[in-house]
Write a protein that holds these residues in place. Structure first.
Motif, PDB file in Angstrom:
ATOM      1  N   TRP A  49       0.837  -1.202   0.000  1.00 24.14           N
ATOM      2  CA  TRP A  49       0.000   0.000   0.000  1.00 24.14           C
ATOM      3  C   TRP A  49       0.872   1.252   0.000  1.00 24.14           C
ATOM      4  CZ3 TRP A  49      -4.268   1.825  -1.538  1.00 24.14           C
ATOM      5  CH2 TRP A  49      -4.701   3.083  -1.117  1.00 24.14           C
ATOM      6  N   ASP A  50       1.669   1.435   1.079  1.00 21.94           N
ATOM      7  CA  ASP A  50       2.572   2.580   1.116  1.00 21.94           C
ATOM      8  C   ASP A  50       3.898   2.185   1.758  1.00 21.94           C
ATOM      9  OD1 ASP A  50       2.131   2.790   3.914  1.00 21.94           O
ATOM     10  OD2 ASP A  50       0.776   4.480   3.712  1.00 21.94           O
ATOM     11  N   ALA A  51       4.743   3.155   2.048  1.00 23.32           N
ATOM     12  CA  ALA A  51       6.138   2.875   2.405  1.00 23.32           C
ATOM     13  C   ALA A  51       6.349   2.236   3.769  1.00 23.32           C
ATOM     14  CB  ALA A  51       6.965   4.152   2.303  1.00 23.32           C
ATOM     15  N   ASP A  52       5.345   2.271   4.649  1.00 25.25           N
ATOM     16  CA  ASP A  52       5.498   1.569   5.924  1.00 25.25           C
ATOM     17  C   ASP A  52       4.483   0.436   6.070  1.00 25.25           C
ATOM     18  OD1 ASP A  52       3.245   3.152   6.481  1.00 25.25           O
ATOM     19  OD2 ASP A  52       4.336   4.469   7.845  1.00 25.25           O
ATOM     20  N   GLY A  53       3.727   0.196   5.032  1.00 25.11           N
ATOM     21  CA  GLY A  53       2.807  -0.926   5.008  1.00 25.11           C
ATOM     22  C   GLY A  53       1.360  -0.472   4.831  1.00 25.11           C
ATOM     23  N   PRO A  54       0.507  -1.459   4.674  1.00 24.25           N
ATOM     24  CA  PRO A  54       0.852  -2.857   4.773  1.00 24.25           C
ATOM     25  C   PRO A  54       1.540  -3.425   3.535  1.00 24.25           C
ATOM     26  CG  PRO A  54      -1.506  -2.632   4.440  1.00 24.25           C
ATOM     27  CD  PRO A  54      -0.940  -1.253   4.558  1.00 24.25           C
ATOM     28  N   ILE A  55       2.386  -4.384   3.852  1.00 28.71           N
ATOM     29  CA  ILE A  55       2.949  -5.280   2.848  1.00 28.71           C
ATOM     30  C   ILE A  55       2.119  -6.552   2.979  1.00 28.71           C
ATOM     31  CG2 ILE A  55       4.937  -6.672   2.149  1.00 28.71           C
ATOM     32  CD1 ILE A  55       6.707  -4.537   3.609  1.00 28.71           C
ATOM     33  N   TRP A  56       1.482  -6.957   1.918  1.00 28.46           N
ATOM     34  CA  TRP A  56       0.671  -8.171   1.937  1.00 28.46           C
ATOM     35  C   TRP A  56       1.577  -9.357   1.618  1.00 28.46           C
ATOM     36  CZ3 TRP A  56      -5.029  -8.124   1.552  1.00 28.46           C
ATOM     37  CH2 TRP A  56      -5.563  -6.865   1.797  1.00 28.46           C
ATOM     38  N   ILE A  89       4.428   8.602  -2.564  1.00 27.89           N
ATOM     39  CA  ILE A  89       4.456   7.726  -3.743  1.00 27.89           C
ATOM     40  C   ILE A  89       5.886   7.283  -4.041  1.00 27.89           C
ATOM     41  CG2 ILE A  89       4.070   7.649  -6.244  1.00 27.89           C
ATOM     42  CD1 ILE A  89       1.569   9.427  -5.686  1.00 27.89           C
ATOM     43  N   GLU A  90       6.843   8.225  -3.984  1.00 30.54           N
ATOM     44  CA  GLU A  90       8.242   7.846  -4.214  1.00 30.54           C
ATOM     45  C   GLU A  90       8.723   6.868  -3.146  1.00 30.54           C
ATOM     46  OE1 GLU A  90      10.280  11.566  -4.297  1.00 30.54           O
ATOM     47  OE2 GLU A  90       9.658  12.012  -6.346  1.00 30.54           O
ATOM     48  N   ALA A  91       8.302   7.079  -1.901  1.00 32.79           N
ATOM     49  CA  ALA A  91       8.697   6.192  -0.810  1.00 32.79           C
ATOM     50  C   ALA A  91       8.118   4.792  -1.005  1.00 32.79           C
ATOM     51  CB  ALA A  91       8.259   6.779   0.529  1.00 32.79           C
ATOM     52  N   ARG A  92       6.841   4.718  -1.391  1.00 27.56           N
ATOM     53  CA  ARG A  92       6.222   3.418  -1.670  1.00 27.56           C
ATOM     54  C   ARG A  92       6.969   2.696  -2.790  1.00 27.56           C
ATOM     55  NH1 ARG A  92       1.146   3.914  -4.936  1.00 27.56           N
ATOM     56  NH2 ARG A  92       2.790   4.295  -6.464  1.00 27.56           N
ATOM     57  N   ASP A  93       7.286   3.431  -3.836  1.00 24.07           N
ATOM     58  CA  ASP A  93       7.967   2.824  -4.975  1.00 24.07           C
ATOM     59  C   ASP A  93       9.374   2.354  -4.599  1.00 24.07           C
ATOM     60  OD1 ASP A  93       5.672   3.236  -6.426  1.00 24.07           O
ATOM     61  OD2 ASP A  93       6.457   4.944  -7.559  1.00 24.07           O
ATOM     62  N   TYR A  94      10.034   3.066  -3.700  1.00 22.58           N
ATOM     63  CA  TYR A  94      11.345   2.630  -3.228  1.00 22.58           C
ATOM     64  C   TYR A  94      11.223   1.325  -2.443  1.00 22.58           C
ATOM     65  CZ  TYR A  94      15.934   2.500  -1.111  1.00 22.58           C
ATOM     66  OH  TYR A  94      17.185   2.094  -0.708  1.00 22.58           O
ATOM     67  N   SER A 146      17.542   5.746   3.541  1.00 19.73           N
ATOM     68  CA  SER A 146      17.261   6.351   2.238  1.00 19.73           C
ATOM     69  C   SER A 146      16.565   7.710   2.351  1.00 19.73           C
ATOM     70  CB  SER A 146      16.368   5.413   1.420  1.00 19.73           C
ATOM     71  OG  SER A 146      15.064   5.370   1.996  1.00 19.73           O
ATOM     72  N   GLY A 147      15.997   7.998   3.520  1.00 18.38           N
ATOM     73  CA  GLY A 147      15.244   9.239   3.701  1.00 18.38           C
ATOM     74  C   GLY A 147      13.776   9.125   3.316  1.00 18.38           C
ATOM     75  N   TYR A 148      13.349   7.952   2.863  1.00 21.91           N
ATOM     76  CA  TYR A 148      11.957   7.768   2.469  1.00 21.91           C
ATOM     77  C   TYR A 148      11.029   7.528   3.654  1.00 21.91           C
ATOM     78  CZ  TYR A 148      13.298   7.695  -2.416  1.00 21.91           C
ATOM     79  OH  TYR A 148      13.760   8.050  -3.650  1.00 21.91           O
ATOM     80  N   ALA A 149      11.585   7.239   4.802  1.00 22.04           N
ATOM     81  CA  ALA A 149      10.803   7.072   6.027  1.00 22.04           C
ATOM     82  C   ALA A 149      11.576   7.707   7.172  1.00 22.04           C
ATOM     83  CB  ALA A 149      10.549   5.593   6.314  1.00 22.04           C
TER      84      ALA A 149
END
Length: 145
Positions: free
Chosen positions: A28-35, A68-73, A130-133
């Motif tokens: 979903w996004d950069a800290d989850g959820p990861i399914w 969005i960039e963080a999710r994609d990373y 990375s700076g994304y989170a």
């Protein structure tokens, strides 16, 4: 609403302290959820990232990076990006199986977890580095990268 209730009812919560494996299938996004293919939904422990709509939740650390960039990373750390689902998740073809340790229930339908990829290393550490989170000291505890 019934769909959301069904998703909550079928989520597997891994008890705190238990280790488990995850083959990521969507994000979903950069800290989850990861399914995960086994039914677990992971909220990465110790970090906060912007939401997909570029906001930050009140009381959460807020990194500069785009949601969005963080999710994609994060997706790039997990494997190869696939298509967007009708509900906005992004599918992932995993490069490797994650080894995770649960921190317990993370907001009802997710398992908080520290996860390690044999390719990318500690995912929470990679996202902060990375700076994304942003590191969330309240939940980071004595974790070391």
């Amino acid at each position: 609403m019934m769909f959301a209730a069904f998703l909550l009812a079928t989520a597997t919560i891994v008890p705190a302290g238990e280790s488990f494996q995850c083959v990521p299938t969507k994000v979903w996004d950069a800290d989850g959820p990861i399914w995960c293919s086994n039914g677990v939904r992971i909220r990465l422990a110790g970090i906060a990232a912007r939401e997909i709509d570029e906001t930050c939740r009140r009381g959460h650390p807020c990194p500069e990076a785009s949601g969005i960039e963080a999710r994609d990373y994060l997706i790039s750390l997990l494997g190869t990006r696939g298509r967007a689902t009708p509900h906005g998740h992004i599918t992932v073809s995993a490069s490797a199986t994650l080894s995770c340790t649960s921190t317990g229930n993370a907001d009802g339908s997710r398992t908080g977890a520290w996860c390690y990829s044999p390719i990318a290393g500690d995912l929470s550490c990679a996202m902060v580095r990375s700076g994304y989170a942003a590191r969330w000291d309240r939940y980071w505890g004595s974790h070391r990268c």
